[in-house]
Structures are given as structure tokens and as C-alpha cells.
Design a protein around this motif. Structure first.
Motif, short mmCIF file in Angstrom:
data_model
loop_
_atom_site.label_atom_id
_atom_site.label_comp_id
_atom_site.label_asym_id
_atom_site.label_seq_id
_atom_site.Cartn_x
_atom_site.Cartn_y
_atom_site.Cartn_z
N ALA A 158 7.23 -6.79 -5.36
CA ALA A 158 6.21 -7.03 -6.43
C ALA A 158 5.67 -5.76 -6.92
CB ALA A 158 5.28 -8.11 -6.39
N GLN A 159 5.15 -4.88 -6.17
CA GLN A 159 4.44 -3.92 -6.54
C GLN A 159 5.33 -2.51 -7.15
OE1 GLN A 159 1.29 -3.46 -6.69
NE2 GLN A 159 0.38 -1.49 -6.28
N LEU A 160 6.67 -2.63 -6.60
CA LEU A 160 7.61 -1.71 -6.98
C LEU A 160 8.12 -2.33 -8.47
CD1 LEU A 160 10.14 -1.52 -3.79
CD2 LEU A 160 9.19 0.28 -5.15
N LYS A 161 8.02 -3.36 -8.77
CA LYS A 161 8.22 -3.88 -10.11
C LYS A 161 7.39 -3.33 -11.18
CE LYS A 161 11.19 -7.81 -8.81
NZ LYS A 161 11.26 -9.20 -8.47
N PHE B 196 11.62 7.14 -4.65
CA PHE B 196 12.17 6.03 -3.88
C PHE B 196 11.69 5.79 -2.57
CE2 PHE B 196 15.64 7.93 -6.77
CZ PHE B 196 16.12 6.79 -7.15
N LEU B 197 11.44 4.56 -2.29
CA LEU B 197 10.89 4.09 -1.04
C LEU B 197 12.29 3.83 -0.37
CD1 LEU B 197 9.15 3.31 1.09
CD2 LEU B 197 8.92 0.95 -0.04
N VAL B 198 12.50 4.40 1.10
CA VAL B 198 13.45 4.21 1.65
C VAL B 198 13.14 3.49 3.16
CG1 VAL B 198 15.52 5.31 2.99
CG2 VAL B 198 14.58 6.22 0.77
N ALA B 199 13.55 2.04 3.22
CA ALA B 199 13.16 1.63 4.28
C ALA B 199 13.89 0.45 4.71
CB ALA B 199 11.70 0.74 4.01
N LYS B 200 13.96 -0.21 5.98
CA LYS B 200 14.66 -1.28 6.17
C LYS B 200 14.31 -2.69 5.65
CE LYS B 200 15.11 0.78 10.99
NZ LYS B 200 14.92 0.72 12.40
N ARG B 201 13.10 -2.81 5.63
CA ARG B 201 12.33 -4.08 5.05
C ARG B 201 11.20 -3.73 4.45
NH1 ARG B 201 11.61 -8.03 9.62
NH2 ARG B 201 10.62 -6.25 10.53
N ILE B 202 10.86 -4.46 3.16
CA ILE B 202 9.55 -4.43 2.75
C ILE B 202 9.04 -5.76 2.49
CG2 ILE B 202 10.30 -2.40 1.33
CD1 ILE B 202 10.89 -3.87 -1.00
N THR B 203 7.77 -5.90 2.35
CA THR B 203 7.15 -7.40 2.16
C THR B 203 7.34 -7.56 0.67
OG1 THR B 203 4.87 -6.42 1.40
CG2 THR B 203 5.35 -6.78 3.83
N SER B 204 7.17 -8.92 0.45
CA SER B 204 7.16 -9.39 -0.97
C SER B 204 6.04 -8.79 -1.81
CB SER B 204 7.27 -11.07 -0.79
OG SER B 204 5.85 -11.50 -0.27
N ASP C 179 0.69 -1.27 -0.03
CA ASP C 179 0.06 0.18 0.14
C ASP C 179 0.78 1.29 0.08
OD1 ASP C 179 -2.28 -1.47 0.14
OD2 ASP C 179 -2.38 -1.42 2.19
N VAL C 180 1.92 1.30 0.75
CA VAL C 180 2.82 2.34 0.56
C VAL C 180 3.35 2.42 -0.56
CG1 VAL C 180 5.04 3.17 1.86
CG2 VAL C 180 3.55 2.08 3.20
N VAL C 181 3.83 1.70 -1.33
CA VAL C 181 4.26 1.65 -2.80
C VAL C 181 3.24 2.23 -3.61
CG1 VAL C 181 5.31 0.19 -4.92
CG2 VAL C 181 5.80 -0.27 -2.46
N THR C 182 1.99 1.94 -3.41
CA THR C 182 0.92 2.51 -4.23
C THR C 182 0.76 3.96 -3.91
OG1 THR C 182 -0.30 0.41 -4.31
CG2 THR C 182 -1.44 2.28 -4.89
N VAL C 183 0.99 4.51 -2.85
CA VAL C 183 0.80 5.92 -2.43
C VAL C 183 1.96 6.53 -3.11
CG1 VAL C 183 1.19 7.27 -0.46
CG2 VAL C 183 -0.66 5.50 -0.26
N LEU C 184 2.91 5.82 -3.06
CA LEU C 184 4.41 6.66 -3.58
C LEU C 184 4.14 6.69 -5.24
CD1 LEU C 184 7.19 7.74 -3.44
CD2 LEU C 184 8.10 5.19 -3.59
N ALA C 185 3.45 5.75 -5.86
CA ALA C 185 3.28 5.88 -7.20
C ALA C 185 2.32 6.91 -7.66
CB ALA C 185 2.98 4.47 -7.67
N ASP C 186 1.31 7.15 -6.68
CA ASP C 186 0.41 8.26 -6.87
C ASP C 186 1.07 9.56 -6.76
OD1 ASP C 186 -1.73 6.59 -7.03
OD2 ASP C 186 -2.59 6.57 -4.99
N LYS C 187 2.20 9.72 -5.59
CA LYS C 187 2.73 11.04 -5.32
C LYS C 187 3.62 11.11 -6.63
CE LYS C 187 2.70 10.58 -0.53
NZ LYS C 187 3.94 10.35 0.58
N VAL C 188 4.32 10.14 -7.17
CA VAL C 188 5.07 10.36 -8.38
C VAL C 188 4.43 10.75 -9.47
CG1 VAL C 188 6.71 9.08 -10.20
CG2 VAL C 188 7.02 8.84 -7.76
N GLU C 189 3.11 10.63 -9.78
CA GLU C 189 2.39 10.58 -10.78
C GLU C 189 1.71 12.21 -10.55
OE1 GLU C 189 0.21 10.33 -14.44
OE2 GLU C 189 1.84 8.90 -13.48
N ALA C 190 1.38 12.48 -9.40
CA ALA C 190 0.84 13.66 -9.13
C ALA C 190 1.95 14.96 -9.30
CB ALA C 190 0.33 13.75 -7.95
#
Length: 112
Positions: free
Chosen positions: A83-86, A71-79, A53-64
Motif C-alpha cells: 500500500a505504501q509503494l502505491k 526500486f525495492l528488491v525483496a522476496k516478499r513484502i507486507t500488505s 517502514d522500509v518503503v518510507t525510508v526508500l521514498a526519503d532516499k529518492v527525494e534526497a
């Protein structure tokens, strides 16, 4: 921070089409030129892995913002987040650790 040909802003809030977007770090290069670039950094210092969900929000910000890169900066991300980043070619992931200095230290900002 303002340089000769760039700005770095933190905690930026801007409204696009009635939606307020909060940007953790916003970098603009080649200001007011045909080659101006915008990079967005979404920083999550969470103990739990960041989800898709965070990746989707970031994609919305990039588009807007019509940003060149986000770039998502984090210690860990879920699978699911991985997949969403790709799905979004303008998004990237920067893994941080306890000794991480910041997203702009570990990323080489180049604009051709």
C-alpha cells in the motif's frame, strides 16, 4: 562499474541536509547531461517480509537524491508495504527469488 554513458555503484553513502543515506545500488545514466537519470535500488534479502517502514525510508532516499526511480528488491513484502509503494509514483517493487541474479539483470533500464 563505469560505462560510456552510465555508472553503477554499490554501497554508496552520502549525506544530505545532515542525514546520511546508504544506497545499496545506485545507477546513473546520461552522465553530466540535461537528461541524467538516477535510479536507486534498495535490496533486502530477508527471510521475513519487508514492511512499510522500509518503503518510507526508500521514498526519503529518492527525494534526497532527486532520483527518477527507486526500486525495492525483496522476496516478499507486507500488505502495508504494498500500500505504501502505491503512494509514491517514483517507487517500484522487484520480487526476487533464490535464483535471482540481481536487480539490474531483471529490470530493463531505458531512458528516453
Amino acid at each position: 562499474m563505469v560505462g560510456k554513458n552510465f555508472t553503477i555503484e554499490t554501497n554508496v553513502r552520502e549525506k544530505f541536509s545532515g542525514v546520511t543515506h546508504e544506497i545499496d545500488v545506485l545507477v546513473r545514466t546520461n552522465l553530466k547531461s540535461d537528461y541524467e537519470a538516477i535510479w536507486i535500488f534498495e535490496c533486502k534479502n530477508w527471510s521475513e517480509p519487508v514492511d512499510k517502514d522500509v518503503v518510507t525510508v526508500l521514498a526519503d532516499k529518492v527525494e534526497a537524491w532527486n532520483a527518477n526511480k527507486g526500486f525495492l528488491v525483496a522476496k516478499r513484502i507486507t500488505s502495508g508495504a504494498e500500500a505504501q509503494l502505491k503512494k509514491y509514483p517514483r517507487l517500484g517493487f522487484i520480487r526476487c527469488s533464490e535464483s535471482f541474479s540481481g536487480p539490474l539483470i531483471d529490470v530493463q533500464l531505458t531512458h528516453v
